[in-house]
Design a protein around this motif. Structure first.
Motif, PDB file in Angstrom:
ATOM      1  N   GLY A  95      43.297  37.752  43.471  1.00  0.00           N
ATOM      2  CA  GLY A  95      41.821  37.514  43.355  1.00  0.00           C
ATOM      3  C   GLY A  95      41.439  36.675  42.421  1.00  0.00           C
ATOM      4  N   PRO A  96      40.278  36.372  41.954  1.00  0.00           N
ATOM      5  CA  PRO A  96      39.973  35.321  40.771  1.00  0.00           C
ATOM      6  C   PRO A  96      39.950  36.156  39.517  1.00  0.00           C
ATOM      7  CG  PRO A  96      38.010  35.835  42.085  1.00  0.00           C
ATOM      8  CD  PRO A  96      39.279  36.556  42.907  1.00  0.00           C
ATOM      9  N   TRP A  97      41.018  36.572  39.135  1.00  0.00           N
ATOM     10  CA  TRP A  97      41.053  37.286  37.825  1.00  0.00           C
ATOM     11  C   TRP A  97      41.308  36.580  36.797  1.00  0.00           C
ATOM     12  CZ3 TRP A  97      38.634  40.256  40.814  1.00  0.00           C
ATOM     13  CH2 TRP A  97      38.949  40.832  42.168  1.00  0.00           C
ATOM     14  N   TYR A  98      40.516  35.357  36.316  1.00  0.00           N
ATOM     15  CA  TYR A  98      40.781  34.956  35.193  1.00  0.00           C
ATOM     16  C   TYR A  98      39.659  35.552  34.132  1.00  0.00           C
ATOM     17  CZ  TYR A  98      41.816  31.647  38.995  1.00  0.00           C
ATOM     18  OH  TYR A  98      42.084  31.211  40.184  1.00  0.00           O
ATOM     19  N   ALA A  99      39.884  34.850  32.912  1.00  0.00           N
ATOM     20  CA  ALA A  99      39.025  35.307  31.947  1.00  0.00           C
ATOM     21  C   ALA A  99      37.446  35.219  32.374  1.00  0.00           C
ATOM     22  CB  ALA A  99      39.289  34.593  30.593  1.00  0.00           C
ATOM     23  N   GLY A 100      36.837  36.179  32.658  1.00  0.00           N
ATOM     24  CA  GLY A 100      35.502  36.092  32.988  1.00  0.00           C
ATOM     25  C   GLY A 100      35.153  35.432  34.229  1.00  0.00           C
ATOM     26  N   ALA A 101      35.970  35.310  35.169  1.00  0.00           N
ATOM     27  CA  ALA A 101      35.862  34.442  36.458  1.00  0.00           C
ATOM     28  C   ALA A 101      35.406  35.291  37.604  1.00  0.00           C
ATOM     29  CB  ALA A 101      36.982  33.478  36.843  1.00  0.00           C
ATOM     30  N   ALA A 102      35.488  36.646  37.401  1.00  0.00           N
ATOM     31  CA  ALA A 102      35.472  37.389  38.699  1.00  0.00           C
ATOM     32  C   ALA A 102      33.982  37.767  38.903  1.00  0.00           C
ATOM     33  CB  ALA A 102      36.297  38.579  38.517  1.00  0.00           C
ATOM     34  N   THR A 103      33.104  37.096  39.664  1.00  0.00           N
ATOM     35  CA  THR A 103      31.738  37.256  39.759  1.00  0.00           C
ATOM     36  C   THR A 103      31.835  37.314  41.551  1.00  0.00           C
ATOM     37  OG1 THR A 103      31.248  34.771  40.159  1.00  0.00           O
ATOM     38  CG2 THR A 103      31.011  35.713  37.747  1.00  0.00           C
TER      39      THR A 103
ATOM     40  N   ILE B 198      54.419  47.155  41.130  1.00  0.00           N
ATOM     41  CA  ILE B 198      52.965  47.751  40.793  1.00  0.00           C
ATOM     42  C   ILE B 198      52.064  47.091  41.781  1.00  0.00           C
ATOM     43  CG2 ILE B 198      53.547  47.976  38.422  1.00  0.00           C
ATOM     44  CD1 ILE B 198      52.208  45.396  37.728  1.00  0.00           C
ATOM     45  N   GLY B 199      52.520  46.150  42.837  1.00  0.00           N
ATOM     46  CA  GLY B 199      51.549  45.708  43.670  1.00  0.00           C
ATOM     47  C   GLY B 199      50.797  44.660  43.243  1.00  0.00           C
ATOM     48  N   ALA B 200      51.566  43.819  42.527  1.00  0.00           N
ATOM     49  CA  ALA B 200      51.090  42.441  41.888  1.00  0.00           C
ATOM     50  C   ALA B 200      52.011  41.280  42.208  1.00  0.00           C
ATOM     51  CB  ALA B 200      50.973  42.820  40.472  1.00  0.00           C
ATOM     52  N   SER B 201      52.707  41.320  42.981  1.00  0.00           N
ATOM     53  CA  SER B 201      53.505  40.147  43.237  1.00  0.00           C
ATOM     54  C   SER B 201      53.429  38.825  44.354  1.00  0.00           C
ATOM     55  CB  SER B 201      55.035  40.654  43.703  1.00  0.00           C
ATOM     56  OG  SER B 201      54.853  41.330  45.084  1.00  0.00           O
ATOM     57  N   HIS B 202      51.800  39.043  44.780  1.00  0.00           N
ATOM     58  CA  HIS B 202      51.331  38.026  45.610  1.00  0.00           C
ATOM     59  C   HIS B 202      50.350  37.238  44.836  1.00  0.00           C
ATOM     60  CE1 HIS B 202      52.764  39.845  49.390  1.00  0.00           C
ATOM     61  NE2 HIS B 202      52.126  41.141  48.965  1.00  0.00           N
ATOM     62  N   MET B 203      50.604  36.023  45.192  1.00  0.00           N
ATOM     63  CA  MET B 203      49.909  34.957  44.335  1.00  0.00           C
ATOM     64  C   MET B 203      48.676  34.226  45.024  1.00  0.00           C
ATOM     65  SD  MET B 203      49.784  32.919  41.478  1.00  0.00           S
ATOM     66  CE  MET B 203      48.785  31.820  41.099  1.00  0.00           C
TER      67      MET B 203
ATOM     68  N   ASP C  46      44.671  36.362  34.414  1.00  0.00           N
ATOM     69  CA  ASP C  46      45.318  36.208  35.505  1.00  0.00           C
ATOM     70  C   ASP C  46      46.381  37.344  35.575  1.00  0.00           C
ATOM     71  OD1 ASP C  46      45.179  35.017  37.862  1.00  0.00           O
ATOM     72  OD2 ASP C  46      46.326  33.249  37.239  1.00  0.00           O
ATOM     73  N   TYR C  47      46.134  38.607  35.317  1.00  0.00           N
ATOM     74  CA  TYR C  47      47.258  39.678  35.411  1.00  0.00           C
ATOM     75  C   TYR C  47      47.015  40.157  36.828  1.00  0.00           C
ATOM     76  CZ  TYR C  47      46.097  39.349  30.558  1.00  0.00           C
ATOM     77  OH  TYR C  47      45.956  38.985  29.102  1.00  0.00           O
ATOM     78  N   GLN C  48      46.475  39.760  37.833  1.00  0.00           N
ATOM     79  CA  GLN C  48      46.518  40.385  39.334  1.00  0.00           C
ATOM     80  C   GLN C  48      45.282  41.820  39.064  1.00  0.00           C
ATOM     81  OE1 GLN C  48      47.260  38.164  40.895  1.00  0.00           O
ATOM     82  NE2 GLN C  48      49.521  38.643  41.612  1.00  0.00           N
ATOM     83  N   MET C  49      44.937  41.823  38.148  1.00  0.00           N
ATOM     84  CA  MET C  49      43.690  43.086  37.812  1.00  0.00           C
ATOM     85  C   MET C  49      42.845  42.372  36.645  1.00  0.00           C
ATOM     86  SD  MET C  49      46.533  43.873  36.151  1.00  0.00           S
ATOM     87  CE  MET C  49      47.586  44.960  37.360  1.00  0.00           C
ATOM     88  N   ILE C  50      41.681  42.973  36.726  1.00  0.00           N
ATOM     89  CA  ILE C  50      40.874  42.521  35.569  1.00  0.00           C
ATOM     90  C   ILE C  50      41.076  43.259  34.357  1.00  0.00           C
ATOM     91  CG2 ILE C  50      38.457  42.830  34.702  1.00  0.00           C
ATOM     92  CD1 ILE C  50      37.455  42.379  37.722  1.00  0.00           C
TER      93      ILE C  50
ATOM     94  N   ALA D 149      50.580  34.186  38.255  1.00  0.00           N
ATOM     95  CA  ALA D 149      49.673  35.553  38.081  1.00  0.00           C
ATOM     96  C   ALA D 149      50.745  36.667  38.211  1.00  0.00           C
ATOM     97  CB  ALA D 149      48.734  35.613  39.040  1.00  0.00           C
ATOM     98  N   PRO D 150      51.855  36.692  39.066  1.00  0.00           N
ATOM     99  CA  PRO D 150      52.712  37.787  38.972  1.00  0.00           C
ATOM    100  C   PRO D 150      53.536  37.863  37.712  1.00  0.00           C
ATOM    101  CG  PRO D 150      52.746  36.767  41.144  1.00  0.00           C
ATOM    102  CD  PRO D 150      51.986  35.907  40.288  1.00  0.00           C
TER     103      PRO D 150
END
Length: 573
Positions: free
Chosen positions: A119-127, A111-116, A174-178, A96-97
């Motif tokens: 969230g569940p930011w996969y393709a369409g997985a963030a419900t 950019i605040g994205a170095s923790h693994m 899985d970019y650490q953001m949608i 993810a990072p």
């Protein structure tokens, strides 16, 4: 891309394995490219097609990079007709990072994205359900959050789309953001260059999961594509036992499946008559799947194999030993498309119209939280030496991560440790505390087992790389050094994710303009006739006012990375 059946994979492997082994890297030309100016124009047209094939969790375990354990005919052919990159690195040793860096051209710890992972930011997985489940599993009351990069940062594919490229991702995000709605024409299991408008240039990504760490145990009951008694190389930090060998054989078997998948994608490209109008990249998203590889800042976690095939086999069989980081990928893709990379990107193009003229002296990397285990480690390397800085040295060297513990070879290491049977090389990973610094001579110690940080002979090199590491952290305003709860509070004031403002549609004479008051927001639009279904259309990237014809309708949307999406605004003439 269609799913490839197991029988097809095996058949393809059996057919292609008869390809002569002279395709291995030991037979490739050893000529090194002198400078970036050695590269001719890699395209036959102003906007070349670009194809990425990205394998997961894999170090240089293929013949083109010196490991002849198995034959990979498709990658061997790609290497023979392309350029092998011998110093290609992820700046983060986990997906993810690493993917946050790839999609933005920025270090994840800037950019605040170095923790693994955040969230569940996969393709369409963030419900709501997956976010709630994620929150339940987090340590110390952490909760899901999206990284919020600076306002000027965008997903680089947006620049390609604005320039006319059809951009697809199949299908891991899985970019650490949608993803923003303007990032891709299609990001799904069906995404493919074949779905593009006629004659449009494309940028297409295929992510191959079969070599992922999890496949070591998930495929444990599947038949191997290698001999069940095949001898395999075992690095000194792993046990030489039958359990360990079985997992390593599984890794090589998975490599063969991946190679067959590469062959299928290349076959589709060639059958479409596009091979010699397309720049093909093959690389992996960080280091290997085995213990003491993924998640660590050793070479085994950061260094990856990479091959680029240029149209008409330009530079075929050559090798490039320049220092290249994933942060360089985004500006390089723009440069190859003739687009000047934006100044905020921390990487530099290594190919194309805007290729850098001076090569970097160092490569940097960072790791922070891995799932339930929080740590802070930074590293820098030059062409020979690696420096690692441990910012939480009181913690054990080994992180006992539940996900990795599912791997039999990891269980074997823990069993040997509990019984006091680890070798000195294996025991290094299980130290109860860490040194504050490590320094390795990569030329003479490729597995990074002999720490030179306290050897007087290397004091000057230690000081040099320590200074470079500290200057890098300062220059980045390293967000990984901020306690994660404080980082979340910065991104979600009062516990609320920021909201992108509603876009505003303005009609001036014959042109329609769209604005959004949220700084850095990307604006997408759909312009269609009433007989068309906008739900079947992708969002176009808004760049300037345009005309709307009578009978057309317009939908607009806006989002800044890390912010909540605006609502859709509708306008009808």
């Amino acid at each position: 891309m269609k799913t490839i059946s197991r029988n097809s994979i095996i058949s393809l492997f059996l057919l292609t394995s008869i390809v002569s082994y002279y395709y291995s890297c030991t037979q490739l030309e050893e000529q090194q490219l002198d400078t970036p100016s050695s590269y001719p124009n890699p395209s036959l047209k102003a906007q070349p097609n670009i194809l990425w094939i990205v394998a997961e969790d894999l170090s240089s375990y293929i013949p083109a990079f010196g490991d002849s354990t198995v034959v990979t005919p498709n990658l061997d052919r790609l290497a023979k007709s392309g350029v092998c990159y011998d110093n290609f690195y992820s700046p983060h040793p986990v997906c993810a990072p690493a993917r946050a860096s790839i999609i933005t051209g920025m270090y994840a710890n800037s950019i605040g994205a170095s923790h693994m992972r955040t969230g569940p930011w996969y393709a369409g997985a963030a419900t709501a359900e997956t976010i709630s489940k994620y929150n339940e599993l987090q340590p110390d009351g952490l909760e899901a959050y999206e990284a919020v990069p600076p306002a000027e940062v965008k997903m680089f594919t947006e620049y390609l789309r604005a320039a006319g490229y059809y951009c697809t991702n199949n299908s891991k995000e899985d970019y650490q953001m949608i993803k923003t709605p303007t990032a891709w024409d299609d990001s799904s299991n069906e995404a493919h260059w074949r779905n593009r408008p006629k004659d449009a240039p494309f940028f297409s990504v295929f992510n191959l999961m079969v070599t992922h760490e999890s496949k070591i145990w998930a495929k444990a009951n599947d038949s191997l594509l290698v001999d069940t008694n095949m001898e395999v190389p075992i690095p000194p930090y792993l046990p030489d036992t039958e359990i360990a060998k079985n997992d390593i054989r599984r890794m090589y078997s998975n490599i063969l499946e991946m190679d067959a998948q590469v062959g299928e994608i290349l076959h589709q490209l060639e059958s479409d008559g596009l091979l010699d109008n397309t720049i093909v990249f093959w690389y992996t998203d960080h280091g290997g799947p085995l213990p003491r590889q993924k998640r660590l800042l050793y070479e085994s976690g950061l260094e990856v194999p990479a091959i680029v095939r240029f149209p008409n086999e330009q530079l075929a069989g050559q090798r490039d030993d320049r220092l290249i980081s994933f942060v360089d990928l985004a500006p390089t893709m723009l440069s190859q498309a003739g687009i000047q990379p934006p100044k905020h990107m921390q990487g530099q193009a290594f190919l194309g119209k805007y290729a850098r003229q001076n090569e970097p002296e160092y490569l940097f990397a960072a790791s922070d939280r891995f799932d339930e285990y929080t740590d802070r480690v930074r590293s820098v390397r030059d062409r020979r030496y690696k420096y690692i800085q441990y910012l939480m040295p009181e913690q054990p060297m080994y992180a006992d991560i539940a996900y990795r513990n599912q791997m039999p070879i990891m269980q074997e290491l823990k069993r040997l440790q509990a019984s006091g049977k680890l070798t000195p090389e294996q025991a290094l990973w299980f130290r109860e505390s860490k040194p504050t610094e490590e320094l390795f001579d990569l030329e003479n110690d490729p597995h990074e087992l002999n720490n030179l940080a306290e050897v007087p002979k290397y004091a000057d090199k230690l000081k040099e790389l320590r200074s470079a590491c500290n200057e890098w952290k300062t220059a980045l305003d390293d967000t990984g050094l901020i306690p994660e709860k404080e980082l979340i509070a910065r991104f979600k004031p009062n516990g609320i994710q920021p909201q992108t403002a509603q876009p505003v549609i303005q009609k001036n004479d014959n042109l329609t303009a769209i604005t959004c008051t949220t700084e850095g927001a990307s604006i997408g639009y759909k312009l269609y006739h009433k007989s068309e279904n906008p739900d079947q259309m992708s969002w176009s990237v808004y760049t300037k006012p345009f005309a709307i014809s009578e009978g057309q309708e317009l939908q607009v949307i806006a989002q800044r990375m890390g912010y909540q999406l605006s609502e859709i605004e509708v306008y009808a003439l």
